[in-house]
Scaffold this active site. Structure first.
Site, PDB file in Angstrom:
ATOM      1  N   GLU A 131       0.821  -1.218   0.000  1.00  9.77           N
ATOM      2  CA  GLU A 131       0.000   0.000   0.000  1.00  9.77           C
ATOM      3  C   GLU A 131       0.853   1.265   0.000  1.00  9.77           C
ATOM      4  OE1 GLU A 131      -3.428   0.142   2.474  1.00  9.77           O
ATOM      5  OE2 GLU A 131      -3.952  -1.932   2.043  1.00  9.77           O
ATOM      6  N   TYR A 154      -3.008   4.783   7.320  1.00  8.84           N
ATOM      7  CA  TYR A 154      -2.260   3.540   7.536  1.00  8.84           C
ATOM      8  C   TYR A 154      -1.063   3.454   6.590  1.00  8.84           C
ATOM      9  CZ  TYR A 154      -0.955  -1.341   6.684  1.00  8.84           C
ATOM     10  OH  TYR A 154      -0.231  -2.491   6.470  1.00  8.84           O
ATOM     11  N   LYS A 158       3.001   3.486   7.322  1.00  7.32           N
ATOM     12  CA  LYS A 158       3.912   2.384   6.943  1.00  7.32           C
ATOM     13  C   LYS A 158       5.014   2.914   6.014  1.00  7.32           C
ATOM     14  CE  LYS A 158       3.725  -1.504   7.726  1.00  7.32           C
ATOM     15  NZ  LYS A 158       4.221  -2.376   8.841  1.00  7.32           N
TER      16      LYS A 158
END
Ligand code: NAD
Ligand code: DAU
Length: 355
Positions: A131, A154, A158
């Site tokens: 992602e 999110y 990351k």
């Protein structure tokens, strides 16, 4: 060798430990986990008493606690899974994602820098996601050279943690390795994620909430194939390198849900039409990435890794596991599960049944 595994009570971490602890009695595995809502200690029952395994309840955002764990267990290898992992939760409450995914990773990197005098045989393995690369159109694949372009809190957290890990390698010479993997599925996954949520809702004849038109594409990989890939990179991947991991299993969400309805119907002896009628289109996820697809040539060519499960075999194993493990399910469904379902799906209820 002492292997410190963070987040080993979560979905992928627990599958990793259940695979590797019995296989490697010569190593010591230390599981460092804060036991958030996403963890279930029952997932670790098969290895809890193994001589080469121990558990430390530690929050990686607590730098002093992380330091103490390093001093006590003196790890040679760190496999860093611990994270807030659910995109929808990051949209409703991003702060904890920055704390755990960014600050927690920083604390671990700093503990390595302090405790690792001789870097020769050390490895910091950072488990990350595809992602970070953002969204693909209908063509092309993510390679290790694709520019970062994260869409959600999110994936941004990351991506930020990946950058920290690379910076600690370039600046301080820390021996790091990074893997960026596509969507995992399989036993022990918390039922907020698409596949287990759909299985359990189908079993309970609850609506199957499909975001938008259900045409977003994910590249699905069975969880133990991911775990085997990580272990291969830990053992023989090159220091400072990134490896993309994926299953060559691109599916639209609607196709995944249809396949699950048919499998649950077959395995429980009900009419598939009854389950397919539960499909409900609901309000889309904000910033919803359209398509993920991994080019896994590097890990296949350099390390000889290939996935063992097909989508069909892995999905059937997964459905059977959820049908057979009611005690595990009841355990995770107590706690904050009901509150979460209401918070996430409560304001999406403008949907209609799919025909
Ligand atoms: P998960 O949410 O199932 O488990 C996360 C684990 O981390 C839990 O056991 C939780 O208790 C622990 N944890 C959370 N915050 C912590 C903290 N502050 N201190 C210590 N422990 C903490 O996640 P998962 O799906 O198993 O994902 C594991 C890793 O793999 C994550 O880093 C995620 O970004 C990455 N990843 C996941 C997928 C996927 O499809 N699930 C795909 C690619 C990469
Ligand atoms: O690609 C790797 C990532 O895969 C990991 O880094 C994340 O930790 C993991 O959660 C996963 O993220 P996704 O957002 O892709 O997974 P999720 O299961 O939440 O959703 C999969 C797809 O299904 C996505 O397009 C959104 C859609 N969806 C999801 C849920 C929960 C629905 O249509 N309905 C739902 O109720």
């Amino acid at each position: 060798m002492n292997v410190l595994v963070t987040g080993g009570a979560g979905f992928i971490g627990a599958n990793f430990l259940r695979l590797l602890v019995p296989r490697h009695p010569e190593h010591r595995f230390v599981n460092v986990d804060a036991l958030t809502y996403a963890a279930n200690p029952k997932s670790l029952a098969p290895i809890a008493e193994a001589p080469g395994y121990c558990f430390e309840r530690v929050d990686i955002t607590d730098a002093d606690a992380v330091d103490r764990v390093f001093a006590t267990h003196q790890p040679d290898v760190v496999v860093h899974f611990a994270a807030e992992s659910h995109v929808d939760r990051s949209i409703l409450g991003p702060k904890q994602f920055l704390r755990t995914n960014f600050e927690g990773t920083f604390n671990l990197l700093e503990a390595c820098r302090k405790h690792w005098q001789d870097l020769g045989d050390k490895v910091f393995h950072h488990v990350s996601t595809d992602e970070v690369y953002g969204s693909l159109g209908t063509e092309g694949f993510f390679t290790e050279e694709t520019a970062y372009d994260p869409s959600s809190p999110y994936s941004a957290s990351k991506a930020a943690s990946d950058h920290l890990v690379r910076a600690w390698h370039r600046t301080y010479g820390l021996p790091v390795k990074i893997t960026n993997c596509s969507n995992n599925y399989g036993p022990l996954q918390f039922p907020e994620k698409l596949i287990p949520l759909m299985i359990l809702n189908a079993v309970e004849r609850k609506p199957l909430p499909i975001y938008g038109e259900g045409l977003n594409v994910r590249d699905w990989l069975y969880v133990t194939d991911h775990c085997e890939a990580i272990w291969k990179v830990v053992q023989s991947g090159a220091v400072g390198e990134t490896y993309n991991i994926g299953g060559h299993n691109e599916k639209t969400n609607i196709d995944v849900v249809d396949a699950l309805c048919h499998l649950v119907a077959e395995e429980t002896g009900v009419d598939a039409a009854e389950l397919l009628a539960l499909k409900t289109f609901v309000k889309d996820r904000p910033g919803h990435d359209m398509r993920y697809a991994i080019d896994a040539t590097k890990i296949e060519r350099d390390l000889g890794w290939t996935p063992k499960q097909t989508f069909e075999s892995g999905m059937r194993e997964t459905v059977r596991w959820y049908l057979a493990n009611d005690a595990w399910i009841q355990d995770v469904k107590s706690g904050d599960y009901k509150t979460w379902i209401e918070a996430n799906y409560g304001d999406r209820r403008d949907g209609e049944s799919a025909s």
